[in-house]
Write a protein that holds these residues in place. Structure first.
Motif, PDB file in Angstrom:
ATOM      1  N   GLY A 134     -13.243-107.122  10.534  1.00  0.00           N
ATOM      2  CA  GLY A 134     -14.026-106.021   9.990  1.00  0.00           C
ATOM      3  C   GLY A 134     -15.323-105.809  10.721  1.00  0.00           C
ATOM      4  O   GLY A 134     -15.963-104.763  10.580  1.00  0.00           O
ATOM      5  N   PHE A 135     -15.715-106.819  11.527  1.00  0.00           N
ATOM      6  CA  PHE A 135     -16.974-106.736  12.264  1.00  0.00           C
ATOM      7  C   PHE A 135     -16.845-107.515  13.562  1.00  0.00           C
ATOM      8  O   PHE A 135     -16.169-108.554  13.614  1.00  0.00           O
ATOM      9  CB  PHE A 135     -18.128-107.320  11.445  1.00  0.00           C
ATOM     10  N   ALA A 136     -17.519-107.019  14.621  1.00  0.00           N
ATOM     11  CA  ALA A 136     -17.545-107.727  15.904  1.00  0.00           C
ATOM     12  C   ALA A 136     -18.952-107.706  16.482  1.00  0.00           C
ATOM     13  O   ALA A 136     -19.680-106.714  16.346  1.00  0.00           O
ATOM     14  CB  ALA A 136     -16.569-107.096  16.890  1.00  0.00           C
ATOM     15  N   PHE A 137     -19.318-108.800  17.104  1.00  0.00           N
ATOM     16  CA  PHE A 137     -20.564-108.889  17.866  1.00  0.00           C
ATOM     17  C   PHE A 137     -20.182-109.155  19.308  1.00  0.00           C
ATOM     18  O   PHE A 137     -19.516-110.151  19.610  1.00  0.00           O
ATOM     19  CB  PHE A 137     -21.449-110.010  17.330  1.00  0.00           C
ATOM     20  N   ILE A 138     -20.576-108.253  20.215  1.00  0.00           N
ATOM     21  CA  ILE A 138     -20.166-108.347  21.619  1.00  0.00           C
ATOM     22  C   ILE A 138     -21.390-108.623  22.486  1.00  0.00           C
ATOM     23  O   ILE A 138     -22.288-107.785  22.617  1.00  0.00           O
ATOM     24  CB  ILE A 138     -19.428-107.076  22.067  1.00  0.00           C
ATOM     25  N   ASP A 139     -21.398-109.814  23.080  1.00  0.00           N
ATOM     26  CA  ASP A 139     -22.528-110.247  23.912  1.00  0.00           C
ATOM     27  C   ASP A 139     -21.997-111.184  24.995  1.00  0.00           C
ATOM     28  O   ASP A 139     -22.502-112.281  25.186  1.00  0.00           O
ATOM     29  CB  ASP A 139     -23.574-110.952  23.036  1.00  0.00           C
ATOM     30  N   GLY A 140     -20.952-110.735  25.678  1.00  0.00           N
ATOM     31  CA  GLY A 140     -20.320-111.564  26.698  1.00  0.00           C
ATOM     32  C   GLY A 140     -20.666-111.097  28.092  1.00  0.00           C
ATOM     33  O   GLY A 140     -21.831-111.043  28.475  1.00  0.00           O
ATOM     34  N   ASP A 141     -19.641-110.755  28.869  1.00  0.00           N
ATOM     35  CA  ASP A 141     -19.829-110.231  30.226  1.00  0.00           C
ATOM     36  C   ASP A 141     -20.556-108.890  30.131  1.00  0.00           C
ATOM     37  O   ASP A 141     -20.072-107.950  29.500  1.00  0.00           O
ATOM     38  CB  ASP A 141     -18.450-110.066  30.880  1.00  0.00           C
ATOM     39  N   HIS A 142     -21.725-108.788  30.768  1.00  0.00           N
ATOM     40  CA  HIS A 142     -22.543-107.587  30.633  1.00  0.00           C
ATOM     41  C   HIS A 142     -22.308-106.556  31.737  1.00  0.00           C
ATOM     42  O   HIS A 142     -22.961-105.508  31.746  1.00  0.00           O
ATOM     43  CB  HIS A 142     -24.024-107.960  30.597  1.00  0.00           C
ATOM     44  N   SER A 143     -21.378-106.833  32.648  1.00  0.00           N
ATOM     45  CA  SER A 143     -21.009-105.806  33.617  1.00  0.00           C
ATOM     46  C   SER A 143     -20.216-104.714  32.906  1.00  0.00           C
ATOM     47  O   SER A 143     -19.624-104.952  31.849  1.00  0.00           O
ATOM     48  CB  SER A 143     -20.177-106.406  34.745  1.00  0.00           C
TER      49      SER A 143
END
Length: 226
Positions: A134-143
């Protein structure tokens, strides 16, 4: 009220980081505007105070399992576990380096039981079969290629839970003052471009921003040629 993000860039809109109609609700995160932090004192979480408060608010106003792309020291994972109040958290990082305090939390507390916390060491560009969030936090590969691949891999797994629509927070997505005094940007152009594309195509709509963080609501699935 909406404000234009960058006048010379393709159309991107976002809402004010302070939502006045919620300021009187009993949630400490709503008062982040009272404090000041910077890239120099981020601590284990590697976020400014207002960014962490936005992530907390976004989790609290969502429902269902939580997905995290990129945890590195584990600070954001600890926040997701706490804000998620019993909800399962799946975190993917290809090369984590947990801070010792976070590792103790993961190993020893009831907060991070095996039923709740799933720490995956691997490629975040690979979909998780049968998973839904229901929720995602995306802070991985910044390219651009990296964040696009992460988004494409997990977007279909974002689903509504009850009355809560699926939402996602991207870190390092919004231009802001950051480290302007030393000539360093506080966002990543690839993440900014990907989020612009999602919004311009109506795939997602902005909810709020704080610092370099952008909170989006999923509106539709990705096109087949994404």
């Amino acid at each position: 009220m909406l404000h234009h993000l960058m006048p010379s860039a393709p159309t991107v809109w976002f809402v004010r980081p302070v939502n006045e109609d919620r300021m009187l609700q009993p949630d400490f995160a709503e008062l982040a505007w009272l404090f000041t932090s910077s890239n120099r004192n981020r601590g284990i979480l590697r976020q400014n105070f207002d960014e962490a408060a936005l992530l907390w608010r976004a989790v609290r106003r969502s429902a269902g399992p939580i997905l995290e792309i990129g945890r590195r020291h584990g600070g954001s994972t600890a926040l997701l576990l706490t804000a998620g109040a019993g909800r399962p958290v799946t975190s993917i990082d290809i090369e984590p380096a947990h801070h010792e305090v976070c590792q103790r939390l993961f190993d020893q507390t009831l907060l991070a039981t095996p039923e709740r916390l799933h720490l995956i060491v691997g490629d975040s560009r690979v979909p998780l079969p049968g998973a839904s969030f229901g929720f995602a936090f995306i802070d991985g590969d910044h390219s651009y290629e990296g964040v696009k691949a992460d988004t494409a891999a997990h977007w279909a797994a974002l689903e509504p839970y009850g009355d809560s629509p699926p939402t996602v927070v991207y870190h390092d997505a919004v231009p802001n003052d950051g480290l302007a005094d030393v000539g360093q940007p506080n966002h990543c152009d690839g993440v900014l471009l990907l989020c612009r594309q999602l919004m311009d195509a109506g795939i997602a709509r902005p909810v709020a921003t704080a610092g370099s963080s952008l909170w989006l609501e999923k509106m539709t699935e990705l096109p087949s040629d994404f």
